[in-house]
Design an enzyme around this catalytic site. Structure first.
Site, short mmCIF file in Angstrom:
data_model
loop_
_atom_site.label_atom_id
_atom_site.label_comp_id
_atom_site.label_asym_id
_atom_site.label_seq_id
_atom_site.Cartn_x
_atom_site.Cartn_y
_atom_site.Cartn_z
N LEU A 240 0.86 -1.19 0.00
CA LEU A 240 0.00 0.00 0.00
C LEU A 240 0.89 1.24 0.00
CD1 LEU A 240 -3.08 -0.27 0.47
CD2 LEU A 240 -2.67 0.24 2.86
N HIS A 241 0.70 2.12 -0.97
CA HIS A 241 1.48 3.35 -0.90
C HIS A 241 0.83 4.54 -1.60
CE1 HIS A 241 2.61 2.05 -4.91
NE2 HIS A 241 2.98 3.29 -5.16
#
Ligand code: UD1
Length: 381
Positions: free
Chosen positions: A214-215
């Site tokens: 996740l980014h």
């Protein structure tokens, strides 16, 4: 012919590695009377990613030669970072006068170097052109549209990209469907990755865990969205641990939003029930974790493609994808960020409802070879 290739951020490294290799092979295979077809190549690293495990590890794992030039720009706001790359890249172009620059993907380094080159009349080659999420709130979408509009040669990974480019008025003769260089790298390193001891190190068995990354700013910069996602991961991780190699910005956000309570606090490197955060991993360890996961959940672009090749189900934590072939032919499902939907879809997969995919056209390990052929034809025919 003189070429400067540009890398900046993590997903660029696995795209440039096979292109450099194909250029080296091309040079080696030249006959004595063909020396005029030699490609002189320089690699520029903008320094957009600079942490050891966001950059250096990848050069080692993928055996990429050290960059000839490092611009060391580091992190900053989008405008500042883009402008700083442009300022530092311009003298390089003026000094080396390449015939082409090669840019890959859709990060800030991609648009910054393209814009600099276009102002100096240097020809631009964009690898992974034409992908569109049609979501202009994504910084990458702006980078893609602008880079494509400036490029002289556009290499695409899937047919949807070709259609998108034509719709935007790009001339057909500039577009070449060559396949996926990221998959060249995956195919080349799969065997080596299978020998990584990351599962033993983490104390986990194959197919017994889910893998999360996740980014995206839209997922990690808004507290409610990030909390909803962590809540979903926690929910689905009771019998099936979640391994979460964490991008530096995501870790920083989890701490800043005081969401560490969702995370498994045992910090002995071994995976146990719940959400297990770890630092970003190198390429070979990460491919091994993907290949042995029961399920991958991500907001990354490249991981949607890699799981398709590995045959591992992928849940995309976004409302759209610029890589539709991973859904129509691969193992990807677009689920978005709604907690209930993520948990429901995850359990379906964990309980055995498998998504079977097939390998998209030209994702065969030979995209870089095709790219070098097209470049040689463009220059010499
Ligand atoms: C960038 C790309 C994104 C890509 C991602 C892969 C853009 C607009 N975004 O996002 O498309 O999917 O890389 O990882 O180019 N940081 C570190 N160490 C590093 C790099 C970054 O700590 O080596 C932190 C910094 O706090 C920085 C933040 O991460 O401000 C964001 O980094 P940045 O390069 O701006 O964007 P990414 O989120 O990594």
């Amino acid at each position: 012919m003189k070429i400067i290739s540009v890398v900046g951020a993590r997903p660029n490294f696995m795209k440039i590695a096979p292109i450099i290799e194909a250029i080296n092979i091309h040079n080696k295979q030249l006959k004595r009377f063909e020396k005029n077809k030699h490609i002189e190549h320089l690699l520029v690293h903008t320094g957009q990613h600079y942490d050891e495990n966001m950059s250096k590890l990848f050069f080692e794992d993928l055996e990429i030669p050290r960059p000839d030039i490092d611009l060391n720009v580091g992190s900053a706001s989008h405008a500042f970072q883009t402008a700083e790359i442009m300022k530092r890249f311009e003298p390089i172009l003026l000094r080396h006068k390449p015939d082409y620059i090669i840019v890959v993907g859709d990060v800030n380094s991609t648009i910054a170097c393209s814009l600099t080159a276009s102002k100096l009349g240097t020809k631009i080659v964009h690898v992974e052109a034409g992908l569109r999420s049609f979501d202009r709130t994504m910084p990458e979408e702006i980078n893609r549209v602008l880079t494509d509009s400036l490029s002289d040669i556009l290499f695409t990974t899937e047919k949807s990209a070709h259609r998108n480019l034509l719709r935007e008025g790009i001339k057909e003769e500039k577009i070449f469907f060559v396949g996926n260089v990221m998959i060249d790298t995956l195919i080349k390193h799969k065997e080596k990755a299978s020998r990584s001891n990351i599962l033993t190190k983490m104390g986990i068995r194959e197919r017994s865990y889910s893998l999360v990354t996740l980014h995206r700013p839209s997922n990690v910069d808004v507290r409610d969205t990030l909390e909803g996602l962590l809540c979903a991961f926690k929910d689905m991780s009771q019998n099936h641990p979640v391994i979460f190699p964490c991008h530096p910005r995501t870790r920083e956000r989890i701490k800043a939003f005081k969401l560490m309570d969702y995370i498994n606090r045992k910090d002995n490197g071994k995976v146990s029930e719940g959400i297990n955060l770890c630092d970003p991993l190198g390429y070979l360890d990460f491919v091994n974790l993907m290949a042995n996961a029961r399920l991958v959940l991500t907001d990354s672009g490249g991981i949607q493609e890699e799981t398709t090749i590995l045959g591992i189900p992928c849940i995309t934590l976004r409302e759209n994808t610029e890589r539709p072939v991973t859904v129509t032919e691969g193992t990807n499902t677009i689920v978005g960020t709604d907690k209930e939907k993520i948990v429901e879809k995850s359990y379906q997969i964990l309980n055995g409802h498998n998504i079977k995919g097939r390998i998209p056209e030209f994702w065969d390990g030979k995209a870089s070879e095709r790219i070098v052929k097209v470049l040689m034809n463009a220059v010499y025919e």
